[in-house]
Design an enzyme around this catalytic site. Sequence first.
Site, PDB file in Angstrom:
ATOM      1  CB  ALA A   1      -0.052  -5.445 -25.767  1.00 54.58           C
ATOM      2  CB  SER A   2      -0.831  -5.989 -20.255  1.00 48.95           C
ATOM      3  OG  SER A   2      -0.677  -6.553 -18.972  1.00 48.95           O
ATOM      4  CB  THR A   3       0.727 -11.573 -20.332  1.00 49.23           C
ATOM      5  OG1 THR A   3       1.694 -10.952 -19.462  1.00 49.23           O
ATOM      6  CG2 THR A   3       1.358 -11.801 -21.689  1.00 49.23           C
TER       7      THR A   3
END
Length: 200
Positions: free
Chosen positions: A11-13
């Site tokens: 989920a980390s950009t």
Amino acid sequence: MPKLSFWYDFASTYSYLSAMRIETLAADRGIRIEWHPFLLGPIFKKQGWDTSPFNLNRAKGAYMWRDMERQCVSLGLPFVRPIPFPQNSLPAARIAYHGRRETWIGAFTRAVYHMQFALGEDISNPELLAALLLELGAPAKDIMHDIESAEVKIGLRAEVAEAERLGIFGAPSFVTEHGELFWGNDRLDEALDAAFMRVG
């Protein structure tokens, strides 16, 4: 061969930026990557956060999205803002944890990030994840069954605990064999250099 541990949450950009290039950069330096998919949610909750800090701080969030646009242009990567953000990365994390030592782990990781941040797809969709595995020649049916096992669930929770032990508080993070921690996509090259120099 020196190695570098790559800790990432799907989920980390900014993990997207690192995941799409780390394997190539590491190969150029003769460094082996150890893949460590994990979940930031439990770590954030211990800090009193129920969502991403980019959602909690509006100014920080606005800056991050604009910065992602700039960084993706610079790196030649496509980018769309996923909705919702953050996405539910648990199913993908379980698959990646289960396959962390398989030959397809790098390609699978990049494929999931591409689906989310280039195409805006829902990475919690099991049919999508199974299709990605099939494209890579992995035994999708067996893997989708195995990720519901207690072994995988407990193992992924143990990875979160190990991340905390190492002092990891965000993603992407990189840890050398000597325990040197680097945080953030902008520290990837520095982390690779440290991994190489410690052995060389």
